[in-house]
Motif scaffolding. Structure first.
Motif, PDB file in Angstrom:
ATOM      1  N   LEU A   1      24.522  21.768  14.134  1.00  0.00           N
ATOM      2  CA  LEU A   1      24.615  23.180  14.496  1.00  0.00           C
ATOM      3  C   LEU A   1      23.251  23.644  14.976  1.00  0.00           C
ATOM      4  O   LEU A   1      22.261  23.556  14.248  1.00  0.00           O
ATOM      5  CB  LEU A   1      25.079  24.006  13.296  1.00  0.00           C
ATOM      6  N   THR A   2      23.176  24.133  16.209  1.00  0.00           N
ATOM      7  CA  THR A   2      21.905  24.594  16.760  1.00  0.00           C
ATOM      8  C   THR A   2      21.830  26.112  16.859  1.00  0.00           C
ATOM      9  O   THR A   2      20.740  26.672  16.944  1.00  0.00           O
ATOM     10  CB  THR A   2      21.653  23.984  18.148  1.00  0.00           C
ATOM     11  N   ALA A   3      22.977  26.783  16.852  1.00  0.00           N
ATOM     12  CA  ALA A   3      22.999  28.252  16.900  1.00  0.00           C
ATOM     13  C   ALA A   3      24.368  28.734  16.452  1.00  0.00           C
ATOM     14  O   ALA A   3      25.377  28.066  16.675  1.00  0.00           O
ATOM     15  CB  ALA A   3      22.702  28.760  18.311  1.00  0.00           C
ATOM     16  N   SER A   4      24.373  29.890  15.817  1.00  0.00           N
ATOM     17  CA  SER A   4      25.621  30.536  15.420  1.00  0.00           C
ATOM     18  C   SER A   4      25.428  32.031  15.572  1.00  0.00           C
ATOM     19  O   SER A   4      24.548  32.612  14.926  1.00  0.00           O
ATOM     20  CB  SER A   4      25.983  30.180  13.973  1.00  0.00           C
ATOM     21  N   THR A   5      26.235  32.643  16.450  1.00  0.00           N
ATOM     22  CA  THR A   5      26.064  34.059  16.758  1.00  0.00           C
ATOM     23  C   THR A   5      27.363  34.803  16.503  1.00  0.00           C
ATOM     24  O   THR A   5      28.355  34.597  17.203  1.00  0.00           O
ATOM     25  CB  THR A   5      25.640  34.251  18.226  1.00  0.00           C
ATOM     26  N   PRO A   6      27.371  35.685  15.476  1.00  0.00           N
ATOM     27  CA  PRO A   6      28.568  36.489  15.222  1.00  0.00           C
ATOM     28  C   PRO A   6      28.563  37.751  16.087  1.00  0.00           C
ATOM     29  O   PRO A   6      27.500  38.311  16.381  1.00  0.00           O
ATOM     30  CB  PRO A   6      28.430  36.846  13.745  1.00  0.00           C
ATOM     31  N   TYR A   7      29.747  38.180  16.467  1.00  0.00           N
ATOM     32  CA  TYR A   7      29.903  39.397  17.261  1.00  0.00           C
ATOM     33  C   TYR A   7      30.776  40.387  16.498  1.00  0.00           C
ATOM     34  O   TYR A   7      31.582  39.989  15.652  1.00  0.00           O
ATOM     35  CB  TYR A   7      30.500  39.059  18.640  1.00  0.00           C
ATOM     36  N   HIS A   8      30.612  41.668  16.812  1.00  0.00           N
ATOM     37  CA  HIS A   8      31.406  42.709  16.137  1.00  0.00           C
ATOM     38  C   HIS A   8      32.902  42.513  16.368  1.00  0.00           C
ATOM     39  O   HIS A   8      33.719  42.933  15.558  1.00  0.00           O
ATOM     40  CB  HIS A   8      30.969  44.104  16.599  1.00  0.00           C
ATOM     41  N   SER A   9      33.256  41.854  17.452  1.00  0.00           N
ATOM     42  CA  SER A   9      34.663  41.590  17.754  1.00  0.00           C
ATOM     43  C   SER A   9      35.294  40.638  16.749  1.00  0.00           C
ATOM     44  O   SER A   9      36.510  40.507  16.698  1.00  0.00           O
ATOM     45  CB  SER A   9      34.786  40.980  19.157  1.00  0.00           C
ATOM     46  N   GLY A  10      34.464  39.969  15.955  1.00  0.00           N
ATOM     47  CA  GLY A  10      34.950  38.966  15.009  1.00  0.00           C
ATOM     48  C   GLY A  10      34.800  37.552  15.522  1.00  0.00           C
ATOM     49  O   GLY A  10      34.933  36.581  14.764  1.00  0.00           O
ATOM     50  N   VAL A  11      34.518  37.413  16.814  1.00  0.00           N
ATOM     51  CA  VAL A  11      34.276  36.090  17.393  1.00  0.00           C
ATOM     52  C   VAL A  11      32.895  35.606  16.955  1.00  0.00           C
ATOM     53  O   VAL A  11      31.934  36.371  16.906  1.00  0.00           O
ATOM     54  CB  VAL A  11      34.370  36.142  18.932  1.00  0.00           C
ATOM     55  N   VAL A  12      32.823  34.327  16.615  1.00  0.00           N
ATOM     56  CA  VAL A  12      31.549  33.691  16.288  1.00  0.00           C
ATOM     57  C   VAL A  12      31.360  32.533  17.258  1.00  0.00           C
ATOM     58  O   VAL A  12      32.252  31.688  17.400  1.00  0.00           O
ATOM     59  CB  VAL A  12      31.519  33.169  14.832  1.00  0.00           C
TER      60      VAL A  12
END
Length: 197
Positions: A172-183
């Motif tokens: 895992l090099t990056a993990s970005t959560p969004y307010h939409s619920g998508v990660v």
């Protein structure tokens, strides 16, 4: 060296499409869409680019690979989804007569095609789908970029088709959560002999 990147939307239970091949359960609204428009415009089909009034800059990709079923899923909208990319569609029964110019139909071994593309140089190569093609290319995938949607489909097209290949390890090099619920999770192939953090 150019890389093969499997960039795809996926459900919490590892499905990239419903059993009928549609993507309607994946949200097309929310802040993750802004990220796609701003950072991954190369992956937006022409019909979407035209609707948004933008052009792809080919900063990520200059080539896209897809199986026939993935290509056919968009035929109701257009028969030439990504004219800004070199498009390769894998099929054992279709020919170049079945598609417009600018798209290459091939029945060659997908690994051989990818090795040739990597050797030729250029921008990164987008593996658009589907799971059968991804499984045949498991040894060539350098990166995974998974847009994990907060939905369980229960059935449908898997991220990777069941196979007999050896396990592959990615970091895992990056993990970005969004307010939409998508990660959005980004992974790089782990090079054998290197330690993970």
């Amino acid at each position: 060296m150019r890389q093969l990147v499997y960039y795809v939307a996926v459900s919490l239970d590892g499905r990239i499409a419903s059993p009928t091949g549609d993507f309607e359960a994946f949200s097309v609204h929310g802040d993750h869409i802004d990220m796609i428009v701003n950072e991954w415009s190369d992956t937006i089909p022409k019909v979407g680019l035209d609707a948004l009034g933008i052009t792809a800059d080919n900063s990520r990709f200059d080539t896209v690979l897809m199986g026939w079923n993935t290509y056919a899923a968009g035929l109701s909208a257009t028969d030439n989804p990504y004219p800004h990319l070199d498009q390769y569609v894998f099929s054992r029964c279709r020919t170049n007569n079945d598609v417009p110019g600018g798209i290459t139909i091939t029945d060659r071994n997908p690994e051989d095609v990818v090795r040739d593309l990597k050797a030729a140089g250029g921008g990164d190569i987008w593996l658009c789908g589907g799971g059968i093609l991804a499984s045949s290319l498991v040894n060539e995938i350098d990166r995974l970029v998974l847009k994990v949607n907060p939905v369980i489909l229960g059935a449908g097209k898997p991220l990777f088709e069941a196979g007999t290949y050896d396990p592959r390890t990615f970091e895992l090099t990056a993990s970005t959560p969004y307010h939409s619920g998508v990660v959005v999770n980004e992974y790089a192939r782990r090079v054998e002999g290197t330690a993970t953090a």
